[in-house]
Design a protein around this motif. Sequence first.
Motif, short mmCIF file in Angstrom:
data_model
loop_
_atom_site.label_atom_id
_atom_site.label_comp_id
_atom_site.label_asym_id
_atom_site.label_seq_id
_atom_site.Cartn_x
_atom_site.Cartn_y
_atom_site.Cartn_z
N LEU A 40 0.90 -1.03 -0.24
CA LEU A 40 -0.09 0.22 -0.15
C LEU A 40 1.02 1.13 0.06
N GLY A 41 0.59 2.22 -0.96
CA GLY A 41 1.29 3.24 -0.99
C GLY A 41 0.43 4.56 -1.16
N ALA A 42 1.42 5.62 -0.79
CA ALA A 42 0.62 7.02 -0.85
C ALA A 42 1.86 8.03 -1.55
N THR A 43 1.09 8.93 -2.54
CA THR A 43 1.79 9.92 -3.39
C THR A 43 1.87 11.08 -2.65
N ILE A 44 3.14 11.67 -2.25
CA ILE A 44 3.44 12.68 -1.46
C ILE A 44 4.51 13.48 -2.31
N CYS A 45 4.00 14.78 -2.35
CA CYS A 45 4.83 15.94 -3.28
C CYS A 45 5.55 17.07 -2.25
N ASN A 46 4.94 17.00 -1.07
CA ASN A 46 5.47 18.10 -0.41
C ASN A 46 5.06 17.78 1.46
N GLN A 47 5.77 18.69 2.08
CA GLN A 47 5.49 18.43 3.68
C GLN A 47 4.04 18.58 4.05
N GLU A 48 3.11 19.39 3.53
CA GLU A 48 1.68 19.34 3.82
C GLU A 48 1.14 18.01 3.50
N GLU A 49 1.44 17.37 2.19
CA GLU A 49 0.88 16.43 1.85
C GLU A 49 1.30 15.25 2.84
N ALA A 50 2.67 15.36 3.24
CA ALA A 50 3.06 14.08 4.07
C ALA A 50 2.36 14.22 5.47
N ALA A 59 -1.85 3.77 9.56
CA ALA A 59 -2.98 3.13 10.27
C ALA A 59 -3.49 2.22 9.39
N THR A 60 -3.09 2.00 8.24
CA THR A 60 -3.81 0.94 7.41
C THR A 60 -2.99 -0.40 7.30
N PRO A 61 -3.42 -1.45 7.74
CA PRO A 61 -2.64 -2.68 7.53
C PRO A 61 -2.45 -2.88 6.21
N ALA A 62 -1.12 -3.52 6.02
CA ALA A 62 -0.39 -3.83 4.76
C ALA A 62 0.78 -4.54 4.95
N ALA A 63 1.01 -5.46 3.86
CA ALA A 63 2.47 -6.28 4.02
C ALA A 63 3.68 -5.03 3.88
N VAL A 64 3.45 -4.24 2.96
CA VAL A 64 4.22 -3.13 2.93
C VAL A 64 3.74 -1.97 2.58
N ARG A 65 4.04 -0.62 3.56
CA ARG A 65 3.44 0.44 3.39
C ARG A 65 4.80 1.43 2.68
N PHE A 66 4.51 2.13 1.36
CA PHE A 66 5.48 2.99 0.98
C PHE A 66 4.98 4.43 0.59
N VAL A 67 5.92 5.26 0.41
CA VAL A 67 5.48 6.53 -0.07
C VAL A 67 6.40 6.77 -1.45
N SER A 68 5.49 7.25 -2.44
CA SER A 68 6.02 7.75 -3.74
C SER A 68 5.87 9.11 -3.71
N MET A 69 7.64 9.73 -3.76
CA MET A 69 7.49 11.25 -3.60
C MET A 69 7.92 11.78 -4.97
N GLU A 70 6.90 11.44 -5.76
CA GLU A 70 7.17 11.89 -7.11
C GLU A 70 5.83 12.61 -7.94
N PRO A 71 5.84 13.89 -8.55
CA PRO A 71 7.26 14.72 -8.15
C PRO A 71 7.36 15.09 -6.81
N LEU A 72 8.53 15.33 -6.57
CA LEU A 72 8.91 15.79 -5.09
C LEU A 72 8.85 17.37 -5.48
N LEU A 73 8.29 18.12 -4.55
CA LEU A 73 8.22 19.38 -4.91
C LEU A 73 8.66 20.51 -3.96
#
Length: 208
Positions: A40-50, A59-73
Motif C-alpha cells: 500500500l502506497g501514498a503519493t506525497i509531493c511536499n510536507q503538507e501532503e506528508a 494506520a492502514t494494515p498492509a504487508a508493505v507501506r510505502f510513499v512515492s514522492m514523485e514529483p517531489l516539490l
Amino acid sequence: AIKIESHPEWSDKGNPPHAALRDWLANWFLLRLAPKNIWLGATICNQEEADRDIPKLLATPAAVRFVSMEPLLGPVDLAQACAKYRWADSDGVECVAMPRHLDWVIVGGETGKHARPLHPDWVRNLRDQCRSAGVPFCFKQWGMWAPAEALIDELVGDFAEAWIRGDGFVIEGGEVDFFGDDAVLYRTGKKSAGRLLDGHVWDEVPGC
C-alpha cells in the motif's frame, strides 16, 4: 468490524484503559491478517501532503507501506509526518511512529513541458533520513532538470539553466516560488537527466 483509529491527541482524549487495549488489539490482529501480497502506497509531493497522508498510511494494515514522492516539490521531514500518527499500547502508553515504520521511500522529479526543477538537497535529505532509519530508498529520476554533477561536463553548456536560490527558483528569467540553497540545474529532458545521485544509482527495495 474492527476499526483502526489514529490518535493525534491521545493524552487529551481521556480514553479509558479498555479503549487503549481495544485499539492495540485491532492493530495487532489486522497487521497479521493483512495479505502478504498487498503493498500500500501514498503519493506525497511536499510536507503538507506528508503530514496529511502518511499518518493515514501508517494506520492502514498492509504487508508493505510505502510513499512515492514523485514529483517531489519541496523538502520533506519524514519524522515530522510520521510522528503525527500516534496510538496507545496495551498499557495505554502513547506511542509515536517514526520513519522506520515506513517500508519504502521512492523519490523522483517532475516531467513534462512545464516540469519544475528538483533541488538535489531535498533528495539527499530524504536519502539520509532513510539510511538513518534503515528504510529502503529508491531514486527514480531527476525529471526534466538535472544538477550539473549528474551530467557529462561537455553537455552542460547545451541546456537552459535554472538557479535555485534562497528566495526561490529563477528559470530563464522567470521566478517560481520554491525554496532552497544556491544550486544550478539544467533542462536536459528526462533521458539525459538520468538518475545518478552523488555518483550512485539508488535502487533499494524492501526485502533486499
